[in-house]
Write an enzyme that holds these catalytic residues in place. Structure first.
Site, PDB file in Angstrom:
ATOM      1  N   SER A  19       0.852  -1.185   0.000  1.00  0.00           N
ATOM      2  CA  SER A  19       0.000   0.000   0.000  1.00  0.00           C
ATOM      3  C   SER A  19       0.885   1.231   0.000  1.00  0.00           C
ATOM      4  O   SER A  19       2.043   1.179   0.447  1.00  0.00           O
ATOM      5  CB  SER A  19      -0.904   0.018   1.236  1.00  0.00           C
ATOM      6  OG  SER A  19      -1.565   1.263   1.384  1.00  0.00           O
ATOM      7  N   TYR A  25      -2.764  -0.647  10.394  1.00  0.00           N
ATOM      8  CA  TYR A  25      -2.619  -0.874   8.962  1.00  0.00           C
ATOM      9  C   TYR A  25      -1.271  -0.349   8.462  1.00  0.00           C
ATOM     10  O   TYR A  25      -0.550  -1.039   7.726  1.00  0.00           O
ATOM     11  CB  TYR A  25      -3.761  -0.196   8.214  1.00  0.00           C
ATOM     12  CG  TYR A  25      -3.829  -0.561   6.748  1.00  0.00           C
ATOM     13  CD1 TYR A  25      -4.386  -1.776   6.346  1.00  0.00           C
ATOM     14  CD2 TYR A  25      -3.356   0.309   5.776  1.00  0.00           C
ATOM     15  CE1 TYR A  25      -4.464  -2.119   5.009  1.00  0.00           C
ATOM     16  CE2 TYR A  25      -3.423  -0.027   4.422  1.00  0.00           C
ATOM     17  CZ  TYR A  25      -3.976  -1.239   4.048  1.00  0.00           C
ATOM     18  OH  TYR A  25      -4.037  -1.565   2.719  1.00  0.00           O
TER      19      TYR A  25
END
Length: 315
Positions: A172, A185
């Site tokens: 990501s 995350y």
């Protein structure tokens, strides 16, 4: 004298690498054939995982699909079979190490050696740090980061033995720079990026040049995983959430072109570079300008409602 020669060689190689990267930006690189290869995709029941499965199937790869959601995984398998490739679906909980190793053993016995590994599965707790149960935080780290170690230990040895294979990590942009309220995350994706890069260096140091690696770092993808996330309106119109199909197609070009890393869209390289070069306060000012400092707060508010019974957002 030896040092000077090595330094000159390094400068030449660095220059060559930069020129090759620039050429890839404007030219279409030659894409490799993966017809008949055995490709394992984790998180295959989710939006991105399903699209990856279909794209790999179109290229003629046979598929092994892993997901904790049996029904969603079987649906992906059914769609892929309609494209004429062999597909095996397994229900696997990536947060459990033994589940990964047991499933890997079944794959080796029932299907054979995996030659393309796509670590796609990802989850996020969707809670503020101090209000998030420890088990949800732990699951994010287990699925997004720790599972990469287990998957690689399970499937890399045959690739190294044949000096042939490809390991793909779907990370990501939040593995390259951070934002507030998604500590679990960000930590897991930073870990994924660090793991992938170290593994890539190890393969090169051991001269396993036939085992390729590709790191994919997309901006927010419109799968619903980060529903509600918003940056400044004027900037949002310039950098909208990515369409899932576009994300996967760009990733496939990088994978088949054996590109080591790709940020989607390319503008994501800018905050990555700025984070490394600018002072901390300068980055904070830039974040505030684009609304990046509070962009996850609407998402957290939405996610806390959806996860009131412990449900975890998955990609």
């Amino acid at each position: 004298m030896i040092l000077i020669v090595d330094l000159l060689l390094m400068v030449i190689e660095v220059t060559y690498s930069v020129l090759c990267a620039a050429a890839r930006t404007f030219l279409h690189p030659r894409l490799k054939s993966i017809d008949g290869e055995l490709c394992l995709i984790t998180g295959a029941g989710g939006a991105l995982g399903r699209l990856f499965a279909l794209e790999f199937a179109k290229e003629g790869a046979h598929l092994v699909l892993w997901d904790c959601d049996t029904a969603a995984n079987e649906r992906t398998a059914q769609l892929a079979r309609e494209l004429g490739v062999d597909v095996r679906a397994y229900t696997v909980d990536l947060s459990r190490r033994q589940s990964v190793y047991d499933a890997a053993e079944r794959v080796r016995a029932e299907v054979g050696d995996v030659s393309i590994l796509v670590n796609n599965a990802g989850v996020v707790a969707g809670r503020r740090l101090l209000e998030c149960p420890d088990e949800l935080l732990e699951r994010t780290l287990l699925v997004n980061c720790h599972a990469l170690f287990w998957m690689t230990k399970a499937f890399l040895p045959p690739m190294k033995a044949r000096n042939h294979g490809h390991i793909v990590t779907i990370a990501s942009a939040l593995g390259l720079f951070t934002t507030a309220c998604v500590e679990d995350y960000c930590a897991s994706k930073f870990g994924a990026v660090g793991f992938h890069e170290s593994l890539a260096h190890e393969l090169r140091a051991e001269n396993h040049d036939g085992v390729k690696t590709t790191l994919v770092c997309p901006y927010i993808v419109d799968t619903g995983m980060f529903s509600g996330c918003e940056i400044r309106k004027e900037i949002r119109n310039l950098i909208p959430p990515l369409e899932p199909l576009y994300t996967v197609q760009q990733s496939m070009k990088a994978i088949l072109g054996e590109q080591e890393m790709i940020c989607i869209p390319r503008i994501m390289y800018i905050p990555f570079i700025a984070r490394a070069l600018l002072p901390w306060e300068a980055n904070v000012v830039a974040y505030r300008f684009i609304g990046g400092d509070k962009c996850m707060m609407p998402f957290i508010k939405n996610a806390e409602t959806k996860t009131s019974e412990g449900h975890i957002q998955s990609s």
